[in-house]
Motif scaffolding. Structure first.
Motif, PDB file in Angstrom:
ATOM      1  N   GLY A  81      -1.723  19.128 -10.804  1.00  0.00           N
ATOM      2  CA  GLY A  81      -1.560  19.061  -9.355  1.00  0.00           C
ATOM      3  C   GLY A  81      -2.527  18.143  -8.635  1.00  0.00           C
ATOM      4  N   LYS A  82      -3.227  17.279  -9.368  1.00  0.00           N
ATOM      5  CA  LYS A  82      -4.140  16.336  -8.726  1.00  0.00           C
ATOM      6  C   LYS A  82      -3.393  15.153  -8.112  1.00  0.00           C
ATOM      7  N   LEU A  83      -2.267  14.805  -8.690  1.00  0.00           N
ATOM      8  CA  LEU A  83      -1.455  13.691  -8.232  1.00  0.00           C
ATOM      9  C   LEU A  83       0.000  14.111  -8.263  1.00  0.00           C
ATOM     10  N   ASP A  84       0.832  13.554  -7.369  1.00  0.00           N
ATOM     11  CA  ASP A  84       2.270  13.710  -7.574  1.00  0.00           C
ATOM     12  C   ASP A  84       2.736  12.551  -8.450  1.00  0.00           C
ATOM     13  N   LEU A  85       4.012  12.532  -8.785  1.00  0.00           N
ATOM     14  CA  LEU A  85       4.494  11.548  -9.751  1.00  0.00           C
ATOM     15  C   LEU A  85       4.438  10.129  -9.195  1.00  0.00           C
ATOM     16  N   THR A  86       4.669   9.953  -7.908  1.00  0.00           N
ATOM     17  CA  THR A  86       4.580   8.612  -7.320  1.00  0.00           C
ATOM     18  C   THR A  86       3.146   8.104  -7.342  1.00  0.00           C
ATOM     19  N   GLN A  87       2.181   8.992  -7.146  1.00  0.00           N
ATOM     20  CA  GLN A  87       0.772   8.590  -7.209  1.00  0.00           C
ATOM     21  C   GLN A  87       0.378   8.225  -8.640  1.00  0.00           C
ATOM     22  N   ALA A  88       0.909   8.969  -9.611  1.00  0.00           N
ATOM     23  CA  ALA A  88       0.629   8.646 -11.013  1.00  0.00           C
ATOM     24  C   ALA A  88       1.154   7.257 -11.350  1.00  0.00           C
ATOM     25  N   GLU A  89       2.353   6.927 -10.876  1.00  0.00           N
ATOM     26  CA  GLU A  89       2.910   5.593 -11.110  1.00  0.00           C
ATOM     27  C   GLU A  89       2.059   4.525 -10.420  1.00  0.00           C
ATOM     28  N   ALA A  90       1.482   4.872  -9.267  1.00  0.00           N
ATOM     29  CA  ALA A  90       0.666   3.910  -8.520  1.00  0.00           C
ATOM     30  C   ALA A  90      -0.586   3.516  -9.288  1.00  0.00           C
ATOM     31  N   VAL A  91      -1.088   4.402 -10.150  1.00  0.00           N
ATOM     32  CA  VAL A  91      -2.263   4.072 -10.956  1.00  0.00           C
ATOM     33  C   VAL A  91      -1.971   2.845 -11.812  1.00  0.00           C
ATOM     34  N   MET A  92      -0.790   2.828 -12.441  1.00  0.00           N
ATOM     35  CA  MET A  92      -0.417   1.678 -13.271  1.00  0.00           C
ATOM     36  C   MET A  92      -0.168   0.445 -12.418  1.00  0.00           C
ATOM     37  N   ASP A  93       0.436   0.644 -11.225  1.00  0.00           N
ATOM     38  CA  ASP A  93       0.645  -0.485 -10.314  1.00  0.00           C
ATOM     39  C   ASP A  93      -0.687  -1.093  -9.893  1.00  0.00           C
ATOM     40  N   LEU A  94      -1.683  -0.240  -9.675  1.00  0.00           N
ATOM     41  CA  LEU A  94      -3.008  -0.706  -9.263  1.00  0.00           C
ATOM     42  C   LEU A  94      -3.643  -1.540 -10.369  1.00  0.00           C
ATOM     43  N   ILE A  95      -3.514  -1.072 -11.600  1.00  0.00           N
ATOM     44  CA  ILE A  95      -4.097  -1.788 -12.739  1.00  0.00           C
ATOM     45  C   ILE A  95      -3.440  -3.152 -12.929  1.00  0.00           C
ATOM     46  N   SER A  96      -2.124  -3.225 -12.733  1.00  0.00           N
ATOM     47  CA  SER A  96      -1.386  -4.457 -13.023  1.00  0.00           C
ATOM     48  C   SER A  96      -1.162  -5.340 -11.801  1.00  0.00           C
ATOM     49  N   ALA A  97      -1.691  -4.965 -10.617  1.00  0.00           N
ATOM     50  CA  ALA A  97      -1.481  -5.753  -9.398  1.00  0.00           C
ATOM     51  C   ALA A  97      -2.006  -7.180  -9.579  1.00  0.00           C
ATOM     52  N   GLN A  98      -1.207  -8.165  -9.146  1.00  0.00           N
ATOM     53  CA  GLN A  98      -1.588  -9.573  -9.308  1.00  0.00           C
ATOM     54  C   GLN A  98      -1.711 -10.299  -7.978  1.00  0.00           C
ATOM     55  N   SER A  99      -1.576  -9.589  -6.873  1.00  0.00           N
ATOM     56  CA  SER A  99      -1.723 -10.210  -5.562  1.00  0.00           C
ATOM     57  C   SER A  99      -2.286  -9.188  -4.591  1.00  0.00           C
ATOM     58  N   ASP A 100      -2.778  -9.664  -3.448  1.00  0.00           N
ATOM     59  CA  ASP A 100      -3.344  -8.767  -2.440  1.00  0.00           C
ATOM     60  C   ASP A 100      -2.301  -7.789  -1.911  1.00  0.00           C
ATOM     61  N   LEU A 101      -1.064  -8.286  -1.710  1.00  0.00           N
ATOM     62  CA  LEU A 101      -0.014  -7.402  -1.207  1.00  0.00           C
ATOM     63  C   LEU A 101       0.349  -6.326  -2.227  1.00  0.00           C
ATOM     64  N   ALA A 102       0.398  -6.701  -3.498  1.00  0.00           N
ATOM     65  CA  ALA A 102       0.687  -5.720  -4.549  1.00  0.00           C
ATOM     66  C   ALA A 102      -0.417  -4.675  -4.607  1.00  0.00           C
ATOM     67  N   LEU A 103      -1.665  -5.127  -4.440  1.00  0.00           N
ATOM     68  CA  LEU A 103      -2.802  -4.207  -4.452  1.00  0.00           C
ATOM     69  C   LEU A 103      -2.719  -3.250  -3.271  1.00  0.00           C
ATOM     70  N   ARG A 104      -2.376  -3.784  -2.105  1.00  0.00           N
ATOM     71  CA  ARG A 104      -2.255  -2.945  -0.914  1.00  0.00           C
ATOM     72  C   ARG A 104      -1.149  -1.907  -1.095  1.00  0.00           C
ATOM     73  N   ALA A 105       0.005  -2.330  -1.604  1.00  0.00           N
ATOM     74  CA  ALA A 105       1.120  -1.403  -1.806  1.00  0.00           C
ATOM     75  C   ALA A 105       0.742  -0.306  -2.800  1.00  0.00           C
ATOM     76  N   ALA A 106       0.015  -0.678  -3.862  1.00  0.00           N
ATOM     77  CA  ALA A 106      -0.404   0.316  -4.855  1.00  0.00           C
ATOM     78  C   ALA A 106      -1.364   1.331  -4.246  1.00  0.00           C
ATOM     79  N   HIS A 107      -2.306   0.854  -3.422  1.00  0.00           N
ATOM     80  CA  HIS A 107      -3.251   1.767  -2.762  1.00  0.00           C
ATOM     81  C   HIS A 107      -2.518   2.746  -1.843  1.00  0.00           C
ATOM     82  N   GLU A 108      -1.557   2.239  -1.082  1.00  0.00           N
ATOM     83  CA  GLU A 108      -0.804   3.107  -0.167  1.00  0.00           C
ATOM     84  C   GLU A 108      -0.019   4.160  -0.950  1.00  0.00           C
TER      85      GLU A 108
END
Length: 440
Positions: free
Chosen positions: A114-141
């Protein structure tokens, strides 16, 4: 479970992560010390092998459950960097009772606890693989739970609607005033509109995560490979005056004006001279059909009829690049829309970069209220939920039995619940966490 959490190779420091109810005791055995750890305090310890020989001096920090990333007790061990020392420390932890972690298992435990929901868990991988500022911002949100919050709010709307409808079905004698069919349809329409707003971000999400698939095509010697090299800032593609030099596709990732691009250089389009060139041209057409953006490079010194390639598919995003403008332009191009560049001296490239950003529709001004963008899994669940709501709306319009409407509404609720993991299956979890790196 234990794993090295930092990338392989030589560095000043490497991090090994251990999680589970026995994490404190296992680290104590590996360091041959008492398990009297203080929560969130880094202490210097020595990891020893079974015979007492020193493996490494390390910094150990314990995060006791439930105040940790996974929700279980977590030990983070900072070792000296290097493959050998980290491998030996990890091996010692395994000897002392730990087991090797699976890819994504730490984040999976965070979700299950219960520390993360499933969308937040997916965001962890998005954060690691982000290649642009906008991708990084979307992953953080997304990591902050924005998508989960939006879909849970929609699910609650449907829960309230179904509760009212089913109460009327089950207890008709209680004089419960059901919403009229039109009122129900208005609520369903409002939920569908919100879902449509989220679905509209699917293309942006794919581009942020995978890159805008940009295919460079044109006739031989138009300057396709030179343009790719200029945009990359390196000699990635072979440039030659000999026609047919590029016979296969070349693919590279780069970021232009904040937009991640998956750039593909292709073989020149003309009548093939041999079997190999024909295959290269076939691949060019195939890549062009899959493109998000088609950059058509032409030799601006030649007449338009002879410079424009044939057999190009229709693509919504398309830029004509008139190359070799430093050598003079043929009159045919004067009234034609395009970006004039010189791959020799680099002129016009900034204008081209701006045009690419505009067509990608990912600028700050175009982002609007959508600070998050859904992925393919979210899109699939939202579309299935929308189909169920369409059926519910149709049954209301036809004055069908209310039980049928309730079933469709419940199906839509379930699909919305799967997005954040309120309703989960082993298949969904396995698909998501299998893409993670080990140690995360």
């Amino acid at each position: 479970m234990a794993a090295v959490a930092t990338a392989g190779g030589t560095g000043a420091v490497a991090l090994i992560r251990l999680s589970g109810p026995e994490a404190a005791e296992i680290v104590a055995r590996a360091c041959d010390c008492r398990a009297d750890w203080t929560d969130r305090r880094a202490v210097l310890r020595t990891v020893r092998d079974e015979g007492g020989a020193v493996i490494d001096q390390v910094l150990v920090t314990l995060f006791f459950a439930p105040r940790s990333y996974t929700g279980d007790t977590v030990a983070e061990i900072a070792t000296h960097g290097g493959r050998l020392v980290t491998r030996k420390v990890l091996a010692r932890l395994l000897e002392c009772g730990a087991r090797s972690a699976k890819p994504g298992e730490f984040t999976e435990r965070a979700f299950l606890n219960g520390k993360l929901d499933l969308t937040q868990a997916e965001a962890v991988m998005d954060l690691i693989s982000a290649q642009s500022d906008l991708a990084l911002r979307a992953a953080h949100e997304q990591l902050e739970g924005r998508i989960g919050e939006k879909t849970e709010k929609l699910r609650q709307e449907l829960i309230d609607t179904v509760a009212n409808l089913e109460a009327w079905i089950d207890f008709p004698e209680e004089d419960i005033d059901p919403e009229t069919g039109e009122a129900l349809r208005r609520r369903i329409s409002a939920v569908r509109a919100e879902m449509g707003s989220l679905l509209s971000t699917a293309d942006q999400g794919r581009i942020l995560r995978e890159g805008l698939r940009t295919v460079i095509c044109g006739r031989p010697n138009a300057g396709k490979s030179s343009l790719m090299n200029q945009l990359l800032g390196s000699e990635r593609a072979i440039v030659s005056g000999t026609e047919g030099t590029t016979r296969d596709t070349i693919e590279e990732m780069l970021v232009i004006a904040g937009v991640p691009l998956r750039m593909v250089d292709t073989a020149g389009l003309r009548e093939a001279g041999d079997e190999i060139e024909e295959e290269g041209i076939r691949r060019t057409i195939k890549e062009a059909e899959r493109a998000d953006l088609l950059i058509v490079v032409v030799d601006a010194t030649l007449p338009a009829a002879g410079a424009m390639p044939a057999r190009l598919p229709e693509v919504a995003r398309r830029i004509v690049v008139q190359n070799k403008c430093d050598l003079g332009e043929h009159p045919d191009w004067a009234a034609m829309d395009g970006v004039r560049v010189s791959c020799l001296d680099g002129s016009g490239l900034e204008e081209l970069r701006g045009k690419i950003r505009d067509l990608a529709d990912l600028g700050e001004a175009d982002w609007g209220e959508h600070s998050v963008a859904i992925n393919a899994r979210h899109r699939d669940r939202l579309m299935r939920a929308d189909e169920a709501l369409q059926r519910a709306d149709a049954s209301l319009a036809a004055n069908a039995e209310p039980e049928i409407t309730a079933l469709d509404l419940r199906e839509a609720m379930d699909y919305l619940g799967e997005i954040a993991g309120r309703i989960d299956t082993e298949e969904i979890l396995g698909s998501i966490f299998s893409r993670f790196c080990i140690g995360k």
